[in-house]
Design an enzyme around this catalytic site. Sequence first.
Site, PDB file in Angstrom:
ATOM      1  N   HIS A 166      44.721  30.138  36.728  1.00 45.40           N
ATOM      2  CA  HIS A 166      44.140  29.578  35.510  1.00 45.40           C
ATOM      3  C   HIS A 166      43.065  28.540  35.821  1.00 45.40           C
ATOM      4  O   HIS A 166      42.804  27.649  35.010  1.00 45.40           O
ATOM      5  CB  HIS A 166      45.206  28.977  34.586  1.00 45.40           C
ATOM      6  CG  HIS A 166      46.100  30.018  33.975  1.00 45.40           C
ATOM      7  ND1 HIS A 166      45.656  30.946  33.063  1.00 45.40           N
ATOM      8  CD2 HIS A 166      47.415  30.281  34.184  1.00 45.40           C
ATOM      9  CE1 HIS A 166      46.661  31.730  32.725  1.00 45.40           C
ATOM     10  NE2 HIS A 166      47.742  31.360  33.378  1.00 45.40           N
ATOM     11  N   ASP A 171      40.425  32.637  39.472  1.00 44.35           N
ATOM     12  CA  ASP A 171      40.622  33.821  38.627  1.00 44.35           C
ATOM     13  C   ASP A 171      39.472  34.806  38.789  1.00 44.35           C
ATOM     14  O   ASP A 171      39.679  36.033  38.739  1.00 44.35           O
ATOM     15  CB  ASP A 171      40.764  33.404  37.168  1.00 44.35           C
ATOM     16  CG  ASP A 171      42.112  32.743  36.889  1.00 44.35           C
ATOM     17  OD1 ASP A 171      42.838  32.474  37.861  1.00 44.35           O
ATOM     18  OD2 ASP A 171      42.420  32.482  35.712  1.00 44.35           O
TER      19      ASP A 171
END
Length: 570
Positions: A166, A171
């Site tokens: 996150h 990511d």
Amino acid sequence: MDSPSQLAFDELGTPLRDTTFVVVDLETTGAPPGGEGITEIGAVKVRGGEVLGEFATLVDPGGPIPPQIVALTGITGAMVSDAPRVERVLPAFLEFAAGSVLVAHNAGFDTGYLRAACRAHGYAWPRTPVVCTLRLARRVLARQDTHSFRLSALARLLGARTEPTHRALDDARATVDVLHALLERVGPLGVHSLEELLDYLPDVTPQQRRKRGLAAHLPERPGVYLFRGPNDEVLYVGTARNLRRRARQYFTGSEHRGRMREMVALAERVDGLECAHALEAEVRELRLLAAHRPAYNRRSKNPRKAWWVVLTDEPFPRLSVVRAPRDGALGPFRSQAAAKLAADTLAGAAGLRTCTLRIPAEGADARPCALAELGRCGAPCAGRQTTAEYAPSVATVTELQAGRGDSALRLAQRQLDDLAEAEHFEQAARRRDQLAVLVRAVERGHRLAALAAIPELVAAAPDGSGGWEFAVIRHGRLASAGVARRGVPPMPVVDALVASAETVLPDAGPLHGANPEEVGILLRWLVRPGVRLVRTARPWAEPARGAGGWRPWLDRVATAEALEALETVG
């Protein structure tokens, strides 16, 4: 023999191994996209499995970060307090992603925020393909393969080297590995190019895929393409630098417009008209739109039939808005309203009457209107003005139309200054805008008419590869077009183009019968940097005393309008 829907090897487009992808991920405050709310941007640029660069920055979201978002991402208000705002980050990100295919997991989310930020801060969103790994995974993987299509679940399933955390760059790195793993799985299914990847995505109907063979015969050359329906009617007309590639895009996932999908569903054939270069293609597209008025071209719904302002033929002439131009007409105008506004402004400056009465040469005894009482009309209708006294007003207009003088514009400017000095600022602003419409129209009309008056003009533009693109222009129409590639002597090509050029017989009116839009296309091409005049039958010159000298005033008006718009927004 290959089936009609199977692309030949040389038609595959951009191989995936040669495609540059920019895989992006955003962290946000959770607020709806609106130009703010982004807290972090991370992106990885890859091509052929190799990482070319990375982009990562925290972003001041312009507001507080909710506690649940802090718990999820670990990004706190203190971390972004000194971070740049999104309007400072966007230029760097857009430059990093320029010319690449954007990739994101649940791409609608990330691109939605980026589009909104670009829109809010005046940046153009790039017209680039977007690949969503979420949609691609749902297309490739069956439910029995994975219980979830979340990035974290796909990263574990497909063996990503980076674990999603996150945080934007982590990511994005994980999404790169997911993308590569998914591309390996679609390879055996015949997906080897970017175009085929976009075609493979779920939002392409089977009917679109089946029809992609309609573009297989088109050349990879600039030109005009025509989609034809079941009754051979023209459905749509467009231009392209590469006919085959552009037409094929209508059958892939890169085409999102509902109207175009509807058009493709009706299409039975795609015709191509090869052109020497982009200028010829643009002109031929314009002519085909006028000839066929295809149902799916928005431009053909409201063809640009110009409006003109002319002096009526009577003892006390007035200005009239007409469709058919004649010698001495002022224009062209794109709308009747603009022509009417310019006519009223010019009449008010020159002192022409605006009533529609038929007044005999010896005058009349009608009751004067309110304009006469206000001193804005000499009231020839009441016999207060003779034809000789009225003539200077007419001469002021004819001089402006012919480019011999701008006294009418200077009179309008004087009226504008008087209003400003009297502190009638709102009325002065309206008069300023009305005068700007008139000046722009006169300047454009003089420029178009100067080109349309030339019986023959030959010009050349560099083609970017050491050769030349030629245009033979006669009375504002493209009469012939051709090229001389690098190493080919240009002048024999010019002579051949002139010898085979279309014969153009001039008609009445300032543009000698030419389509104003075509003359405008040719004019824009001629004034491009690098374009050279090869020969011309007469000097190409614009009026020295027309509206061209008012360009600095127009620039100041544009600046004032922009400042007023900013003040209104503020």
